[in-house]
Scaffold this motif. Structure first.
Motif, short mmCIF file in Angstrom:
data_model
loop_
_atom_site.label_atom_id
_atom_site.label_comp_id
_atom_site.label_asym_id
_atom_site.label_seq_id
_atom_site.Cartn_x
_atom_site.Cartn_y
_atom_site.Cartn_z
N ALA A 1 2.53 32.58 57.00
CA ALA A 1 2.87 32.93 55.49
C ALA A 1 2.56 34.20 54.74
N ARG A 2 1.14 34.58 55.02
CA ARG A 2 0.16 35.54 54.66
C ARG A 2 1.18 36.98 55.29
N TYR A 3 1.40 37.05 56.63
CA TYR A 3 1.85 38.08 56.83
C TYR A 3 3.39 38.28 56.68
N TYR A 4 3.88 37.25 56.58
CA TYR A 4 5.21 37.40 55.89
C TYR A 4 5.58 38.10 54.72
N ASN A 5 4.60 37.69 53.68
CA ASN A 5 4.58 38.35 52.40
C ASN A 5 4.34 39.58 52.41
N GLU A 6 3.48 40.28 53.58
CA GLU A 6 3.17 41.46 53.64
C GLU A 6 4.23 42.17 54.37
N TYR A 7 4.89 41.57 55.20
CA TYR A 7 5.87 42.56 56.18
C TYR A 7 7.13 42.61 55.51
N ARG A 8 7.37 41.50 54.45
CA ARG A 8 8.76 41.60 53.74
C ARG A 8 9.00 42.95 52.83
N GLN A 9 7.75 43.43 52.67
CA GLN A 9 7.74 44.56 51.77
C GLN A 9 8.46 45.83 52.41
N THR A 10 8.29 45.83 53.86
CA THR A 10 9.02 47.01 54.46
C THR A 10 10.38 46.24 55.21
N GLU A 11 11.11 45.14 54.49
CA GLU A 11 12.32 44.67 55.10
C GLU A 11 12.20 44.12 56.58
N VAL A 12 10.95 43.56 57.04
CA VAL A 12 10.75 42.78 58.06
C VAL A 12 10.50 41.48 57.77
N HIS A 13 11.38 40.44 58.09
CA HIS A 13 11.70 39.00 57.58
C HIS A 13 11.19 37.81 58.24
N ASN A 14 11.19 38.10 59.77
CA ASN A 14 10.95 36.88 60.44
C ASN A 14 9.75 37.18 61.65
N LEU A 15 9.33 35.86 61.68
CA LEU A 15 8.27 36.01 62.85
C LEU A 15 8.04 34.64 63.40
N ALA A 16 7.42 34.63 64.69
CA ALA A 16 7.31 33.31 65.37
C ALA A 16 5.76 33.30 65.98
N ILE A 17 5.25 31.96 65.89
CA ILE A 17 4.08 31.94 66.66
C ILE A 17 3.79 30.66 67.56
N LEU A 18 3.41 30.73 68.84
CA LEU A 18 3.33 29.78 69.56
C LEU A 18 1.78 29.38 70.28
N VAL A 19 1.05 28.33 70.22
CA VAL A 19 -0.23 28.14 70.77
C VAL A 19 -0.09 27.34 71.84
N VAL A 20 -0.61 27.54 73.15
CA VAL A 20 -0.57 26.63 73.90
C VAL A 20 -2.05 26.36 74.76
N ASP A 21 -2.03 25.20 75.09
CA ASP A 21 -3.43 24.74 75.74
C ASP A 21 -3.03 24.99 77.21
N VAL A 22 -3.90 25.80 77.82
CA VAL A 22 -3.51 26.12 79.46
C VAL A 22 -3.87 24.99 80.10
N LYS A 23 -4.86 24.22 80.11
CA LYS A 23 -5.13 22.99 80.78
C LYS A 23 -4.21 21.96 80.98
N THR A 24 -3.72 21.83 79.64
CA THR A 24 -2.59 20.65 79.65
C THR A 24 -1.40 20.97 79.43
N ARG A 25 -1.16 22.35 79.18
CA ARG A 25 0.60 22.84 78.78
C ARG A 25 0.89 22.29 77.62
N ASN A 26 0.01 21.71 76.92
CA ASN A 26 0.51 21.00 75.42
C ASN A 26 0.59 22.15 74.32
N ILE A 27 1.83 22.08 73.78
CA ILE A 27 1.84 23.12 72.59
C ILE A 27 0.95 22.43 71.34
N LEU A 28 0.05 23.37 71.02
CA LEU A 28 -0.96 22.77 69.81
C LEU A 28 -0.41 23.43 68.36
#
Length: 800
Positions: free
Chosen positions: A303-330
């Motif tokens: 949310a923080r980076y979206y509010n910053e980037y939308r000032q320059t007409e950049v509106h979308n982002l995505a983030i994925l965090v993975v546990d390497v040992k279990t392959r679980n999405i955190l």
């Protein structure tokens, strides 16, 4: 004898029993048919699936916290039943609806009789005699017309329900399917809707409010019937106090609590994961692998980076965090908290986007593993044209020659293209298929050499899975004495009920060996950090991660993927519409998010060195090749296959005169007066660019003028390349502009003579640039120097 007598006795008794039954059937033929038929009907009267209505899709964190829910197909908020009913609700509903619930067989004759008597006296229905079990049957038969016959059916089915389920299970069915006003069905949804908490977190007053609602669900509408609802709630609370379920203080405080005034929104901490889960397991309650606290923090970062980037007409982002040992999405953030106009509902994580430079580490690791490259092998970085394709570095500069790992950390394009050309497009394409990058699915010729610079598309899910597989390969190798697993690049896991299959142990590497991965990650650790973190390596607690950024053509996609020994974090920034923005870059847009997310995760030590897949070798300190006999040497860890790479081609022995300023040979100098030195010599074009950035580079000295038989290659073209097509242009006044050819000479003051199809064009000295105008056609461009050295290029000029 005794055993035989007992057996004979039991046999006789059994035969007599059968005979008695047979005689009864013959005497009572009608009863003998009706009673079994009724028993069979009674046994099968209750449907195997009691409730067939669709459920909401519900996802929870690994700790059981609600992450989000999607409305059921019939427009009702109806959560799948939970395993248990909270103690407070159990007490409230029993004391309000069915005080003898745990003792009756499904119906209460006394309650039925009392209800019929009161209703008869009043001339209307003022009291119901249904038990909770009967109400469950009524809910399951929703839509049936109310009648005495229907009541009889409900009573019979209620007794059957008591035989099939335990009392607690029946109470759970009631709690999951009772109406709570509007399109809210079930205790859990009502708890979230009216109080914004889970059912077990409700107070006694809140629980009592919900307990009286199924009896009159219309009372809950905000601003209406508040007094009636309050009176019903307080009567129940008083009954609980009189029955000693709650103490006096709890009762007095409970009656002071306000009724709910407005509905609460459901938690939507992972709405795009919910969208993903609904496609896989619609109408189910799914405990995911997501960590609720981490998901919340990552949402805040997004949310923080979206509010910053939308000032320059950049509106979308995505983030994925993975546990390497279990392959679980955190943590799973499929998009920024933008609006409908900017496609907030689009899940970016599985969406194919141009890869930019994000595949370069995979090529680097593949070449290291194949023994076709060493970490510091010099790779050409000069203007290049291959079959009409002319790659450019991002900053439009050239180093001449650059160590391979620096080319990777600086994300230089031309060295990457030349490396891919040497490794082979088909081989690299096959490697990407082994990594299961599913969106790279066209013929290799479709991509060509642009494959390494973003000519292909992939998605954040597959890329994170690939880097998790590489990291796990390295971790497992170093922790098990040189063993691998044959399914290391297994699928990521988002459902806590599932477990990834890593395959069997083997001594054969799955895709890339541990040594090549370790060296690749070492190179990736040196990538330039985002602005404000330049001094990262001086921090005691600095993040040691291997990471890579990428920016697609036209600044449409910004990537950053990083890995520590335990975690992989992937970030994409851009516009879901595909619209580019000049401000979008991997380092400037995606990398800051990457490091902010890594700062939320536990710090990790750097990867252990996989000694069993590496060898310590003598490497040329200048060229990065295996050291030859004339090279300055340095010890370096390289992959086992690296020992097969070529010996340094850039060091040669030269003979100098006593002053050291000129080369000599036996025709002009006595052997005893010659000085022999090892000299680092690059090809002319590489040298021309290399020396401008390396003040310590010394060009090869010229031969002394009195020496005979001097030969060697001293010149080369910078532009044009062989078989290049050259389009002449016009200026604003319509005048055709010349093309400027460029060449390099190893001698600082060397003279070059230029010819086009044998016609003399002129000579150049020191700076070798020749402007040429010509008609449309194919030509041979030739340059010679004073020593007779010559270089030729076949070109085609197209004149407008």
């Amino acid at each position: 004898m005794m055993k035989r007598s007992v057996f004979t006795f039991m046999k006789t008794r059994f035969i007599n029993f059968l005979c008695n039954i047979w005689r009864y059937i013959k005497r009572n033929k009608i009863k003998s048919v009706i009673i079994p038929a009724l028993l069979v009907w009674y046994y099968f009267s209750l449907p195997r699936v009691l409730f067939s209505e669709p459920y909401s899709t519900v996802i929870e964190s690994e700790g059981g916290e609600l992450l989000g829910a999607r409305i059921a197909r019939d427009g009702q908020w109806r959560f799948p039943a939970q395993d248990s009913v909270p103690y407070k609700f159990r007490q409230c509903i029993i004391h309000f609806e069915d005080q003898y619930f745990y003792s009756h067989p499904g119906f209460n004759p006394i309650a039925i009789f009392n209800a019929m008597r009161q209703n008869f006296k009043a001339g209307r229905v003022v009291r119901g005699g249904s038990t909770l079990t009967q109400q469950v049957i009524r809910l399951s038969r929703e839509g049936k017309k109310r009648s005495y016959f229907e009541k009889l059916i409900e009573l019979i089915l209620a007794t059957r329900l008591e035989l099939r389920y335990s009392k607690d299970n029946i109470l759970g069915l009631y709690a999951a399917h009772a109406p709570f006003g509007g399109n809210v069905v079930g205790l859990e949804m009502a708890s979230w809707r009216y109080f914004g908490v889970q059912p077990h977190q409700l107070s006694w007053a809140e629980t009592a409010t919900l307990a009286v609602l199924p009896n009159a669900p219309a009372l809950i509408y905000p601003g209406k019937n508040q007094q009636q609802l309050l009176e019903k709630r307080n009567r129940l609370l008083k009954k609980l106090y009189e029955e000693k379920v709650i103490d006096k203080l709890t009762y007095e405080l409970s009656v002071l609590e306000r009724l709910p005034q407005k509905p609460y929104p459901l938690p939507q901490a992972a709405q795009h994961l919910l969208q993903f889960a609904a496609k896989k397991k619609e109408g189910s309650r799914i405990k995911t692998t997501v960590k609720s606290a981490l998901q919340s923090r990552v949402n805040q970062i997004a949310a923080r980076y979206y509010n910053e980037y939308r000032q320059t007409e950049v509106h979308n982002l995505a983030i994925l965090v993975v546990d390497v040992k279990t392959r679980n999405i955190l943590a799973y953030v499929g998009n920024s908290p933008t609006d409908n106009y900017h496609q907030k509902d689009v899940d970016i994580i599985p969406a194919p986007r141009s890869t930019g430079s994000i595949l370069k580490p995979l090529l680097f690791a593949s070449m290291l593993d194949a023994g076709e490259l060493l970490p510091n092998t010099l790779v050409a970085d000069v203007p290049t044209q291959i079959a009409g394709y002319s790659p450019k570095n991002y900053e439009l500069t050239y180093d001449g020659a650059v160590p391979a790992q620096k080319a990777l950390s600086r994300s230089l394009n031309i060295p990457a293209v030349l490396m891919l050309k040497d490794f082979g497009i088909y081989r690299f394409y096959e490697q990407l298929q082994h990594f299961k990058l599913r969106d790279i699915n066209r013929h290799p010729n479709h991509y060509g050499l642009s494959l390494i610079l973003g000519g292909a598309e992939s998605n954040l899910w597959d890329l994170c899975r690939t880097y998790a597989g590489l990291t796990s390969t390295l971790n497992y190798f170093t922790s098990t004495q040189a063993k691998y697993r044959d399914n290391e690049f297994t699928e990521l896991n988002w459902d806590s009920s599932g477990k990834p299959d890593f395959g069997k142990e083997t001594f054969n590497k799955p895709q890339i060996g541990a040594g090549a991965i370790w060296l690749t990650y070492n190179a990736m650790k040196e990538v330039n950090r985002p602005e404000g973190d330049e001094a990262w390596r001086f921090y005691d607690s600095s993040l040691e991660i291997a990471w890579k950024t990428g920016t697609s053509f036209g600044s449409r996609d910004a990537w950053a993927i990083g890995t520590s020994p335990r975690y992989v974090v992937g970030v994409w920034v851009g516009n879901a519409s595909g619209e580019g923005r000049p401000s979008i870059t991997g380092v400037g847009s995606a990398a800051p998010i990457l490091f902010d997310v890594f700062n939320l995760l536990p710090k990790q030590k750097w990867f252990s060195l996989p000694y069993n897949d590496m060898a310590e070798a003598d490497v040329c300190s200048k060229s990065g090749h295996i050291a030859g006999e004339h090279c300055p040497k340095v010890k370096q860890w390289i992959p086992l296959n690296g020992t097969k790479t070529a010996v340094c081609p850039y060091h040669k022995l030269v003979h100098l005169d006593i002053s050291g300023q000129y080369r000599v040979n036996s025709s002009c100098e006595n052997i005893d007066n010659m000085i022999t030195r090892s000299w680092f010599v690059l090809p002319p074009v590489m040298e021309w660019y290399y020396k401008s950035g390396h003040i310590d580079y010394a060009p090869l000295p010229p031969y002394r003028s009195d020496c005979m038989g001097v030969s060697g290659s001293y010149i080369d073209f910078i532009y044009p390349k062989e078989n290049g097509k050259i389009y002449l242009t016009k200026d604003f006044s319509g005048t055709v502009q010349p093309v400027v050819f460029k060449a390099a000479h190893t001698l600082k003051n060397g003279r070059l003579f230029w010819y086009l199809d044998g016609e003399y064009l002129g000579e150049t000295q020191t700076f070798h640039e020749m402007p040429v105008k010509a008609k449309t056609g194919k030509y041979y461009l030739t340059i010679t120097d004073e020593a007779g050295n010559e270089a030729k290029r076949k070109i085609e000029i197209i004149n407008p």
